[in-house]
Write an enzyme that holds these catalytic residues in place. Structure first.
Site: not given
Length: 307
Positions: A155, A249, A279
């Protein structure tokens, strides 16, 4: 496209339980996330774990070094945790780093870069770049091969890893052998198809993702800088990439766009696509899909580092 069955069983609870970080200050969001963290009472064994401090501009940051039970010199992965540039830390990603160290196998150096909004862009990528330089300089002391150093992250951490490859190329070093990008934050574009499809109801909602950028890079004009949004950079001469993509995501499309941009610049890319993932799924160790992704990404990275 079908959501992974284990995630489907949990998604309502995950989504409803996600803290409304966009209504909080950075400190409040950090406290809310930290309050949800439960340390593993029996962490995955590795041969050794050691904490060090790395000098950075105006201070020092902590790094945690994991060495697997394997003969060296080993490759090395310098790792940046996710958390929207605002939260998470060495402890939150301890389990993932232990697992990656054993799976690759490699010495993993987890970096506690300074967090927004107290430390806004470009502090985090400069911290991570400094830690990467320190790691390469001390590779022999850590039992690792300085010619086989990768950077990686999930991320927001994937953003920092990608940016560090740009910095290393632009600044004449250190030489990096690979990059591992797990559903990375790549561009501040909230109007992609994946944002439209998955910006609500899939655990990391669009308001939270926009809020992270507001904390990290509040000046919208700065978000076009490649050291903030690496999609906007020149991608020639970057190291081979392993990119993990989650099908459900909001950031899926920017990850795909970055993989495409790297390939267009003749950078070798291995895509590990998990259509059923959301995610952040790789830091959810109760999910079978998380372990499949860790294993596949680790094998792909090991292949690159073994070349």
């Amino acid at each position: 496209m079908t959501l992974d069955p284990q995630i489907a069983d949990l998604i309502e609870a995950l989504d409803s339980g996600f803290p409304p970080v966009h209504t909080m200050t950075g400190a409040q969001a950090r406290a809310a996330i930290r309050s949800r963290f439960v340390a593993n009472p029996a962490p995955e064994p590795v041969a050794a774990v050691a904490d060090h401090q790395v000098p950075v501009d105006n201070g020092r940051i902590d790094v945690r070094v994991y060495r697997p039970d394997a003969e060296g010199p080993l490759p090395m992965l310098v790792y940046a945790h996710g958390g929207g540039f605002v939260f998470c830390d060495l402890d939150s990603h301890d389990g993932l780093c232990r697992n990656l160290a054993n799976l690759i196998p490699a010495v993993v150096v987890s970096v506690a870069y300074r967090l927004a909004p107290e430390h806004r862009w470009p502090t985090a990528p400069e911290d991570f770049y400094a830690a990467t330089c320190w790691t390469v300089e001390h590779a022999a002391d850590l039992g690792a091969d300085p010619a086989r150093v990768a950077v990686g992250g999930d991320s927001a951490g994937g953003n920092l890893a990608a940016v560090t490859t740009l910095m290393a190329r632009d600044r004449g070093g250190p030489g990096l052998a690979a990059q591992l990008l797990l559903y990375p934050v790549i561009s501040a574009d909230f109007d992609t198809e994946s944002y439209r499809l998955f910006g609500r109801g899939f655990y990391n909602p669009r308001p939270a993702l926009q809020w992270y950028w507001d904390q990290y890079v509040p000046a919208v004009s700065d978000r076009q800088n490649p050291y903030a949004s690496p999609l906007h950079g020149d991608h020639g001469g970057l190291p081979p990439a392993v990119v993990v993509l989650a099908g459900h995501d909001p950031l899926r499309d920017e990850g795909i766009a970055y993989a495409d941009a790297l390939e267009a610049a003749d950078v070798p890319v291995t895509r590990c696509s998990f259509e059923g993932g959301i995610h952040g799924f790789m830091t959810m160790p109760t999910l079978d899909i998380a372990h499949r992704a860790r294993q596949q990404a680790s094998r792909a990275l090991a292949d690159v580092l073994g070349r």
